[in-house]
Write a protein that holds these residues in place. Structure first.
Motif, PDB file in Angstrom:
ATOM      1  N   VAL A  51     -23.445  -3.257 -28.757  1.00 32.99           N
ATOM      2  CA  VAL A  51     -23.791  -1.904 -28.009  1.00 32.99           C
ATOM      3  C   VAL A  51     -23.807  -1.847 -26.429  1.00 32.99           C
ATOM      4  CG1 VAL A  51     -26.135  -2.575 -28.494  1.00 32.99           C
ATOM      5  CG2 VAL A  51     -25.681  -0.161 -28.543  1.00 32.99           C
ATOM      6  N   SER A  52     -23.080  -1.290 -25.817  1.00 34.62           N
ATOM      7  CA  SER A  52     -23.283  -1.004 -24.359  1.00 34.62           C
ATOM      8  C   SER A  52     -23.833   0.268 -24.066  1.00 34.62           C
ATOM      9  CB  SER A  52     -21.801  -1.202 -24.176  1.00 34.62           C
ATOM     10  OG  SER A  52     -21.160   0.036 -23.708  1.00 34.62           O
ATOM     11  N   GLU A  53     -23.908   0.175 -22.595  1.00 35.49           N
ATOM     12  CA  GLU A  53     -24.619   1.371 -21.896  1.00 35.49           C
ATOM     13  C   GLU A  53     -23.576   2.653 -22.196  1.00 35.49           C
ATOM     14  OE1 GLU A  53     -25.386  -1.037 -17.690  1.00 35.49           O
ATOM     15  OE2 GLU A  53     -23.509  -0.382 -18.334  1.00 35.49           O
ATOM     16  N   ARG A  54     -22.655   2.239 -22.498  1.00 36.53           N
ATOM     17  CA  ARG A  54     -21.906   3.511 -22.824  1.00 36.53           C
ATOM     18  C   ARG A  54     -21.975   4.155 -24.128  1.00 36.53           C
ATOM     19  NH1 ARG A  54     -15.807   2.590 -20.008  1.00 36.53           N
ATOM     20  NH2 ARG A  54     -17.131   2.746 -18.032  1.00 36.53           N
ATOM     21  N   ASP A  55     -22.319   3.391 -24.960  1.00 38.37           N
ATOM     22  CA  ASP A  55     -22.607   4.123 -26.411  1.00 38.37           C
ATOM     23  C   ASP A  55     -23.887   4.524 -26.258  1.00 38.37           C
ATOM     24  OD1 ASP A  55     -20.476   2.544 -27.900  1.00 38.37           O
ATOM     25  OD2 ASP A  55     -21.521   0.698 -27.465  1.00 38.37           O
ATOM     26  N   VAL A  56     -24.789   4.162 -25.653  1.00 36.21           N
ATOM     27  CA  VAL A  56     -26.010   5.017 -25.284  1.00 36.21           C
ATOM     28  C   VAL A  56     -25.665   6.350 -24.596  1.00 36.21           C
ATOM     29  CG1 VAL A  56     -28.381   5.021 -24.230  1.00 36.21           C
ATOM     30  CG2 VAL A  56     -27.451   2.904 -25.162  1.00 36.21           C
ATOM     31  N   VAL A  57     -24.847   6.192 -23.548  1.00 33.90           N
ATOM     32  CA  VAL A  57     -24.450   7.702 -22.804  1.00 33.90           C
ATOM     33  C   VAL A  57     -24.093   8.735 -23.824  1.00 33.90           C
ATOM     34  CG1 VAL A  57     -23.060   8.545 -21.197  1.00 33.90           C
ATOM     35  CG2 VAL A  57     -24.269   6.454 -20.727  1.00 33.90           C
ATOM     36  N   TRP A  58     -23.080   8.003 -24.650  1.00 33.90           N
ATOM     37  CA  TRP A  58     -22.276   8.907 -25.598  1.00 33.90           C
ATOM     38  C   TRP A  58     -23.205   9.447 -26.545  1.00 33.90           C
ATOM     39  CZ3 TRP A  58     -17.770   4.880 -26.025  1.00 33.90           C
ATOM     40  CH2 TRP A  58     -17.014   4.854 -24.835  1.00 33.90           C
ATOM     41  N   GLY A  59     -23.967   8.551 -26.947  1.00 30.33           N
ATOM     42  CA  GLY A  59     -25.294   8.793 -27.841  1.00 30.33           C
ATOM     43  C   GLY A  59     -26.003   9.923 -27.460  1.00 30.33           C
ATOM     44  N   MET A  76     -23.859   1.504 -32.481  1.00 30.82           N
ATOM     45  CA  MET A  76     -22.879   0.154 -32.181  1.00 30.82           C
ATOM     46  C   MET A  76     -21.429   0.258 -32.760  1.00 30.82           C
ATOM     47  SD  MET A  76     -24.148  -2.703 -34.972  1.00 30.82           S
ATOM     48  CE  MET A  76     -23.705  -2.628 -36.684  1.00 30.82           C
ATOM     49  N   THR A  77     -20.488  -0.296 -31.897  1.00 29.98           N
ATOM     50  CA  THR A  77     -19.140  -0.629 -32.556  1.00 29.98           C
ATOM     51  C   THR A  77     -19.149  -1.731 -33.478  1.00 29.98           C
ATOM     52  OG1 THR A  77     -18.327   0.216 -30.222  1.00 29.98           O
ATOM     53  CG2 THR A  77     -16.797  -0.866 -31.704  1.00 29.98           C
ATOM     54  N   ARG A  78     -18.872  -1.297 -34.731  1.00 30.37           N
ATOM     55  CA  ARG A  78     -18.365  -2.447 -35.582  1.00 30.37           C
ATOM     56  C   ARG A  78     -17.586  -3.373 -35.644  1.00 30.37           C
ATOM     57  NH1 ARG A  78     -22.509  -1.223 -39.388  1.00 30.37           N
ATOM     58  NH2 ARG A  78     -23.720   0.844 -38.864  1.00 30.37           N
ATOM     59  N   ASP A  79     -16.626  -2.733 -35.235  1.00 26.86           N
ATOM     60  CA  ASP A  79     -15.087  -3.545 -35.238  1.00 26.86           C
ATOM     61  C   ASP A  79     -14.684  -4.284 -33.753  1.00 26.86           C
ATOM     62  OD1 ASP A  79     -12.711  -4.121 -36.162  1.00 26.86           O
ATOM     63  OD2 ASP A  79     -11.784  -2.353 -35.956  1.00 26.86           O
ATOM     64  N   VAL A  80     -15.750  -5.397 -33.645  1.00 30.14           N
ATOM     65  CA  VAL A  80     -15.672  -6.028 -32.350  1.00 30.14           C
ATOM     66  C   VAL A  80     -14.394  -6.964 -32.039  1.00 30.14           C
ATOM     67  CG1 VAL A  80     -17.064  -7.467 -30.982  1.00 30.14           C
ATOM     68  CG2 VAL A  80     -18.368  -6.062 -32.631  1.00 30.14           C
ATOM     69  N   VAL A  81     -13.932  -6.675 -31.002  1.00 31.17           N
ATOM     70  CA  VAL A  81     -12.758  -7.749 -30.252  1.00 31.17           C
ATOM     71  C   VAL A  81     -13.370  -8.949 -29.956  1.00 31.17           C
ATOM     72  CG1 VAL A  81     -11.068  -7.910 -28.888  1.00 31.17           C
ATOM     73  CG2 VAL A  81     -11.321  -5.800 -29.906  1.00 31.17           C
ATOM     74  N   THR A  82     -13.126 -10.112 -30.443  1.00 32.50           N
ATOM     75  CA  THR A  82     -13.773 -11.239 -30.005  1.00 32.50           C
ATOM     76  C   THR A  82     -12.423 -12.273 -29.522  1.00 32.50           C
ATOM     77  OG1 THR A  82     -13.392 -12.448 -32.055  1.00 32.50           O
ATOM     78  CG2 THR A  82     -15.428 -11.203 -31.607  1.00 32.50           C
ATOM     79  N   ARG A 100     -10.162  -0.660 -23.283  1.00 24.89           N
ATOM     80  CA  ARG A 100     -11.236   0.253 -22.693  1.00 24.89           C
ATOM     81  C   ARG A 100     -12.561  -0.832 -22.814  1.00 24.89           C
ATOM     82  NH1 ARG A 100      -9.666   4.589 -20.094  1.00 24.89           N
ATOM     83  NH2 ARG A 100      -7.619   5.438 -20.364  1.00 24.89           N
ATOM     84  N   MET A 101     -12.796  -1.966 -22.944  1.00 22.26           N
ATOM     85  CA  MET A 101     -13.954  -2.431 -23.112  1.00 22.26           C
ATOM     86  C   MET A 101     -14.292  -3.511 -21.972  1.00 22.26           C
ATOM     87  SD  MET A 101     -12.757  -4.881 -25.943  1.00 22.26           S
ATOM     88  CE  MET A 101     -12.033  -3.640 -26.859  1.00 22.26           C
ATOM     89  N   ARG A 102     -15.450  -3.509 -21.420  1.00 22.45           N
ATOM     90  CA  ARG A 102     -15.729  -4.656 -20.493  1.00 22.45           C
ATOM     91  C   ARG A 102     -16.561  -5.779 -20.930  1.00 22.45           C
ATOM     92  NH1 ARG A 102     -18.814   0.072 -17.409  1.00 22.45           N
ATOM     93  NH2 ARG A 102     -19.687   0.469 -19.642  1.00 22.45           N
ATOM     94  N   HIS A 103     -16.690  -6.035 -22.321  1.00 20.30           N
ATOM     95  CA  HIS A 103     -17.337  -7.256 -22.678  1.00 20.30           C
ATOM     96  C   HIS A 103     -16.597  -7.776 -24.029  1.00 20.30           C
ATOM     97  CE1 HIS A 103     -20.262  -4.456 -20.872  1.00 20.30           C
ATOM     98  NE2 HIS A 103     -20.767  -5.578 -20.456  1.00 20.30           N
ATOM     99  N   VAL A 104     -16.300  -9.004 -24.124  1.00 19.15           N
ATOM    100  CA  VAL A 104     -15.736  -9.701 -25.149  1.00 19.15           C
ATOM    101  C   VAL A 104     -16.525 -10.917 -25.609  1.00 19.15           C
ATOM    102  CG1 VAL A 104     -13.608 -10.932 -25.981  1.00 19.15           C
ATOM    103  CG2 VAL A 104     -13.614  -8.764 -24.485  1.00 19.15           C
TER     104      VAL A 104
HETATM  105  P1  AMP Z   1     -18.105  -1.319 -22.580  1.00 16.28           P
HETATM  106  O1  AMP Z   1     -16.857  -1.047 -21.490  1.00 16.28           O
HETATM  107  O2  AMP Z   1     -17.979  -2.848 -22.719  1.00 16.28           O
HETATM  108  O3  AMP Z   1     -19.359  -1.041 -22.025  1.00 16.28           O
HETATM  109  O4  AMP Z   1     -17.676  -0.579 -23.860  1.00 16.28           O
HETATM  110  C1  AMP Z   1     -17.258   0.573 -23.981  1.00 16.28           C
HETATM  111  C2  AMP Z   1     -16.969   0.821 -25.498  1.00 16.28           C
HETATM  112  O5  AMP Z   1     -16.300  -0.189 -26.080  1.00 16.28           O
HETATM  113  C3  AMP Z   1     -18.378   0.847 -26.214  1.00 16.28           C
HETATM  114  O6  AMP Z   1     -18.239   1.883 -27.258  1.00 16.28           O
HETATM  115  C4  AMP Z   1     -18.595  -0.234 -26.761  1.00 16.28           C
HETATM  116  O7  AMP Z   1     -19.243  -0.376 -27.876  1.00 16.28           O
HETATM  117  C5  AMP Z   1     -17.123  -0.952 -27.308  1.00 16.28           C
HETATM  118  N1  AMP Z   1     -16.965  -2.375 -26.876  1.00 16.28           N
HETATM  119  C6  AMP Z   1     -17.545  -3.147 -25.880  1.00 16.28           C
HETATM  120  N2  AMP Z   1     -17.066  -4.269 -26.089  1.00 16.28           N
HETATM  121  C7  AMP Z   1     -16.230  -4.438 -27.184  1.00 16.28           C
HETATM  122  C8  AMP Z   1     -15.750  -5.324 -27.904  1.00 16.28           C
HETATM  123  N3  AMP Z   1     -15.470  -6.637 -27.327  1.00 16.28           N
HETATM  124  N4  AMP Z   1     -15.074  -5.005 -29.128  1.00 16.28           N
HETATM  125  C9  AMP Z   1     -15.122  -3.831 -29.652  1.00 16.28           C
HETATM  126  N5  AMP Z   1     -15.763  -2.823 -28.995  1.00 16.28           N
HETATM  127  C10 AMP Z   1     -16.389  -3.130 -27.907  1.00 16.28           C
END
Ligand code: AMP
Length: 144
Positions: A51-59, A76-82, A100-104
């Protein structure tokens, strides 16, 4: 440079919350721990979501202020890229740009072993470019 090298500098610590945590409490945790995303995990090791700041903004845009009392599991995003320890900084750059994600989160043998943010990737890129610029300068001025 690989993820292993990035984590050597920043450590393996990951701030996690349970899915039942309220969005309001998650925001408090983000603020006090100075992070932009939380890994959602029931046991602190298995990645259930992120769950990121962005999910809170969108929510908030979607559901209004009532969202604050709801659980992070609902946004939260359930399909997490690791990634793993051997993932390169180049690969991370591509993953973050294309996804388009800033956390892995870093996962080793199914267990959470760290997290890499876009800031860590940029910092490493800068360090690499500075080293390269310096060696070019030395080459130009001394021919070696
Ligand atoms: P972020 O840019 O990390 O703030 O996240 C932007 C969006 O991507 C939000 O909906 C997050 O829940 C989702 N997100 C962030 N990191 C990941 C990740 N590693 N895998 C999948 N989704 C992600």
């Amino acid at each position: 440079v690989h993820v292993e090298g990035l984590l050597r500098n920043k450590g393996a610590e990951v701030v996690t919350v349970e899915g039942s945590t309220t969005v309001a409490d998650a925001l408090q945790t983000m603020a006090t721990r100075r992070v932009g995303a939380l890994v959602v995990s029931a046991d602190g090791s298995a990645v259930d979501g992120i769950v990121s700041e962005r999910d809170v903004v969108w929510g908030l845009a979607d559901r209004g202020a009532g969202l604050l009392g709801e659980t992070v599991a609902t946004i939260m995003t359930r399909d997490v890229v690791t990634c793993g320890m051997a993932t390169t900084v180049d690969q991370l750059s591509t993953m973050m740009t294309e996804g388009r994600m800033r956390h892995v989160p870093v996962v080793v043998d199914g267990a959470l072993a760290g997290i890499v943010s876009i800031g860590d990737v940029v910092k490493d890129r800068l360090r690499e470019l500075e080293a390269e610029t310096q060696s070019l300068h030395e080459y130009i001025s001394h021919g070696r």
